[in-house]
Write an enzyme that holds these catalytic residues in place. Structure first.
Site, mmCIF file in Angstrom:
data_model
loop_
_atom_site.group_PDB
_atom_site.id
_atom_site.type_symbol
_atom_site.label_atom_id
_atom_site.label_comp_id
_atom_site.label_asym_id
_atom_site.label_seq_id
_atom_site.Cartn_x
_atom_site.Cartn_y
_atom_site.Cartn_z
ATOM 1 N N ASP A 242 0.831 -1.209 0.000
ATOM 2 C CA ASP A 242 0.000 0.000 0.000
ATOM 3 C C ASP A 242 0.858 1.247 0.000
ATOM 4 O OD1 ASP A 242 -1.772 -2.235 1.290
ATOM 5 O OD2 ASP A 242 -3.074 -0.696 0.414
HETATM 6 O O1 MRU Z 1 -7.567 -3.052 2.750
HETATM 7 P P1 MRU Z 1 -7.300 -3.417 1.333
HETATM 8 O O2 MRU Z 1 -8.081 -4.583 0.860
HETATM 9 O O3 MRU Z 1 -7.420 -2.212 0.419
HETATM 10 O O4 MRU Z 1 -5.766 -3.838 1.326
HETATM 11 C C1 MRU Z 1 -5.188 -4.273 0.137
HETATM 12 C C2 MRU Z 1 -3.757 -4.647 0.290
HETATM 13 O O5 MRU Z 1 -3.195 -4.602 1.353
HETATM 14 C C3 MRU Z 1 -3.028 -4.987 -0.986
HETATM 15 O O6 MRU Z 1 -2.015 -5.902 -0.714
HETATM 16 C C4 MRU Z 1 -2.403 -3.707 -1.574
HETATM 17 O O7 MRU Z 1 -3.326 -2.669 -1.610
HETATM 18 C C5 MRU Z 1 -1.872 -3.945 -2.946
HETATM 19 S S1 MRU Z 1 -3.144 -4.231 -4.142
HETATM 20 C C6 MRU Z 1 -2.358 -4.418 -5.628
#
Ligand code: MRU
Length: 353
Positions: A242
């Site tokens: 993220d």
């Molecule tokens: O809370 P989320 O579902 O948005 O978290 C998603 C993740 O942690 C993913 O690993 C990250 O955003 C990468 S998506 C290509």
């Protein structure tokens, strides 16, 4: 290919409601930033790249629906709305990187008339959707090559966490894109996906994508990672990101850090797959990354039914930070980079005009 985001000039923007998956596939229309904000906050759309793309396209839809007296008025309105949009979810940096870039693009083109400026800003959002798929394909290729070469071309078992696939991006995916590329090349023996408590992106979304693409795969609980590595054997772990700090420390879905620690124990290579839009060169290290805390009901309840004892307090951070020293390589669209080398790859912002 599964499509989390559908956009066309004539039909506008529709997103797949990920809260209803895997039981139902329902698309919902996004007409403006309020719709985009709501969908991001409630996680109808999630995954760092997808959040940014939906944010930008919902802004494009809003700009198309309004009339402005001047370009200055358009920019003022856009900037004010973007400031609000950014507050939807704090950890993933892709949305704020995109907001920064589009603001810069607008300032550089202030001399244009309203409709020309609007077209340019809409094109920026549409290009993000198209570029993301190309970046993911490149990430898939680089990641598959790196994992193959560490395993002398033998078939590999790969473990992933959370959802980083077509549902989290414009298509193909980052970490799941690497698994797809290994599978397409005939190099994948088996994929393992964690359930990813508490929001279950692994069992609801990644498992759905793996079954959809007929990739040989098995779902495990988050607490089974250590047993899997010790008993069955895992050739590599690939997860998404993220936000990657300048020193390579990486924020990703809660539970990622403990997988990295276990991988270190078993000497299993641990890769982060992420486009450069997930890198935050402004943050020196991971302890500066803001960590979102989600409502306690997302931990205490499943499908609206409470499973936790009444009266217990809950702590529900949505992300954790894996230190760079546990990361074997960061798989990007430009190649696989050692975390300590990341800052040498900083490029000036390069907005296409
Ligand atoms: O809370 P989320 O579902 O948005 O978290 C998603 C993740 O942690 C993913 O690993 C990250 O955003 C990468 S998506 C290509």
């Amino acid at each position: 290919m599964l499509q989390a985001i559908k956009y066309s000039e004539s039909e506008g923007l529709d997103i797949l409601d990920q809260l209803l998956l895997p039981q139902q596939s329902v698309y919902i229309k996004m007409k403006n930033i309020d719709d985009g904000f709501r969908a991001i906050k409630t996680m109808q759309v999630r995954g760092a790249p997808a959040i940014a793309i939906v944010g930008m396209l919902s802004m494009a839809e809003e700009l198309k629906s309004l009339s402005f007296q001047s370009s200055g008025e358009l920019i003022q309105r856009m900037n004010q709305r973007l400031t609000y949009l950014i507050t939807s979810r704090p950890t993933a940096v892709n949305l704020s990187n995109a907001c920064h870039q589009i603001r810069q693009l607008a300032e550089e083109n202030l001399q244009l008339g309203v409709s020309e400026l609007r077209d340019k800003l809409v094109k920026f959002a549409v290009d993000m959707l198209e570029n993301d798929i190309a970046d993911n394909k490149a990430i898939g290729k680089h990641g598959a090559e790196a994992i193959k070469s560490l395993n002398s071309g033998k078939q590999v078992n790969v473990l992933t966490h959370c959802n980083t696939g077509s549902l989290a991006t414009a298509g193909y995916g980052t970490a799941l894109g690497v698994i797809r590329a290994l599978h397409e090349g005939g190099n994948l023996a088996h994929a393992y996906c964690t359930e990813t408590r508490p929001y279950n992106q692994g069992c609801r979304l990644t498992a759905y994508e793996l079954v959809h693409d007929k990739i040989p795969a098995t779902l495990i609980c988050d607490s089974m990672v250590s047993l899997l590595m010790g008993k069955t054997g895992v050739s590599a772990v690939v997860v998404g990101a993220d936000r990657v700090a300048a020193n390579g420390d990486t924020a990703n879905k809660i539970g990622t850090q403990q997988i990295a620690i276990i991988a270190k124990h078993f000497n299993v290579p641990f890769f982060v797959a992420a486009p450069f839009t997930s890198v935050d060169f402004n943050l020196a290290s991971g302890d500066l990354i803001p960590i979102e805390e989600r409502p306690s009901d997302e931990l205490a309840c499943v499908n609206g039914m409470r499973i936790a004892a009444q009266g217990i307090t809950c702590w529900n951070p949505a992300f954790d930070v894996t230190p760079a020293n546990l990361i074997t390589g960061i798989i990007t669209e430009r190649g696989v980079i050692e975390p300590s080398e990341l800052s040498t790859h900083k490029k000036p912002n390069n907005i296409k005009s």
